[in-house]
Write an enzyme that holds these catalytic residues in place. Structure first.
Site, PDB file in Angstrom:
ATOM      1  N   CYS A  78       0.840  -1.201   0.000  1.00 42.14           N
ATOM      2  CA  CYS A  78       0.000   0.000   0.000  1.00 42.14           C
ATOM      3  C   CYS A  78       0.872   1.247   0.000  1.00 42.14           C
ATOM      4  CB  CYS A  78      -0.878   0.058   1.260  1.00 42.14           C
ATOM      5  SG  CYS A  78      -1.731  -1.471   1.692  1.00 42.14           S
ATOM      6  N   ASP A  79       0.263   2.337  -0.367  1.00 41.00           N
ATOM      7  CA  ASP A  79       0.878   3.637  -0.138  1.00 41.00           C
ATOM      8  C   ASP A  79      -0.221   4.674  -0.023  1.00 41.00           C
ATOM      9  OD1 ASP A  79       3.702   4.863   0.004  1.00 41.00           O
ATOM     10  OD2 ASP A  79       2.554   6.309  -1.159  1.00 41.00           O
ATOM     11  N   GLN A  80       0.082   5.731   0.706  1.00 39.58           N
ATOM     12  CA  GLN A  80      -0.895   6.796   0.902  1.00 39.58           C
ATOM     13  C   GLN A  80      -0.196   8.146   1.008  1.00 39.58           C
ATOM     14  OE1 GLN A  80      -4.475   6.684   3.698  1.00 39.58           O
ATOM     15  NE2 GLN A  80      -3.098   7.987   4.865  1.00 39.58           N
ATOM     16  N   SER A 131      -3.363   3.796  -2.297  1.00 37.26           N
ATOM     17  CA  SER A 131      -3.372   2.700  -3.256  1.00 37.26           C
ATOM     18  C   SER A 131      -3.114   1.386  -2.537  1.00 37.26           C
ATOM     19  CB  SER A 131      -2.296   2.902  -4.327  1.00 37.26           C
ATOM     20  OG  SER A 131      -2.234   1.778  -5.200  1.00 37.26           O
TER      21      SER A 131
END
Length: 221
Positions: free
Chosen positions: A140-142, A178
């Site tokens: 994930c990334d944010q 994501s």
């Protein structure tokens, strides 16, 4: 912030259930997508539907690797009754740059998955054995978008305070996150982006001290 966490939890549930060969969160794929886009549509999946994902994993004996050091993401999986092991990607995130926040978080989630997959396969070659169970890798990334600018993890405590002071009740920010789910054996993957708008009341100095001392605010946007 709880709204954002719920949104990300439903994102995980949606992808694990509809993109990796498991039963949809609801009776149709269109309803499942509505659950995924909770932040824009206002619709949600039921708690029982979310819990079904973890139950499916237990029945199918599926192993889950969380490619993140985030305690929050680990907690989201625990809420869904999904057991996981953690592997950190340890990539240079600053080497990957896009002005579009959606492209940025998708590229970072992909890069994390690729780095972890390489390490897993290298370890399997050295040990001469492969995991027999189906294994899914979640990365994930944010980032936060505020006043049209991308904000990532604060580099200092003072920057974290500056971020928190800027969030006002009538000036919301958005989280752009994501998630990528990858089948470790085949390399097949699915990903998408979730956007959630967050409205804050003024954050007190005492609350800022708590968040900084607790530490999680230094590890996420």
């Amino acid at each position: 912030m709880r709204f954002s966490l719920s949104s990300r939890r439903f994102s995980v549930a949606f992808f694990l259930s509809t993109k990796c060969g498991f039963r949809s969160l609801s009776s149709s794929s269109s309803s499942g997508r509505k659950a995924f886009t909770r932040s824009s549509s206002g619709e949600t999946a039921s708690s029982s539907s979310v819990m079904e994902v973890g139950e499916t994993f237990r029945k199918e004996n599926i192993r889950v690797i969380l490619g993140s050091k985030s305690a929050t993401r680990k907690h989201i999986l625990e809420e869904m009754k999904i057991e996981s092991t953690t592997i950190s990607a340890d990539i240079d995130e600053n080497a990957i740059r896009f002005e579009d926040p959606s492209r940025l978080v998708e590229a970072l989630a992909r890069a994390k998955a690729e780095a972890i997959l390489e390490r897993i396969r290298k370890a399997e070659e050295e040990e001469g054995a492969k995991e027999k169970r189906r294994t899914l890798l979640i990365t994930c990334d944010q980032v936060v978008v505020f006043d049209g600018k991308i904000r990532e993890k604060p580099e200092t405590e003072e920057e974290a305070r500056m971020f928190m002071r800027s969030y006002k009740e009538n000036n919301p920010c958005s989280t752009v996150g994501s998630i990528r789910v990858t089948d470790v054996a085949t390399g097949a993957s699915a990903s998408s982006v979730d956007v959630c708008t967050i409205h804050f009341k003024e954050i007190s100095e005492e609350a800022m001290d708590f968040f900084i001392n607790e530490g999680e605010v230094m590890w996420c946007a």
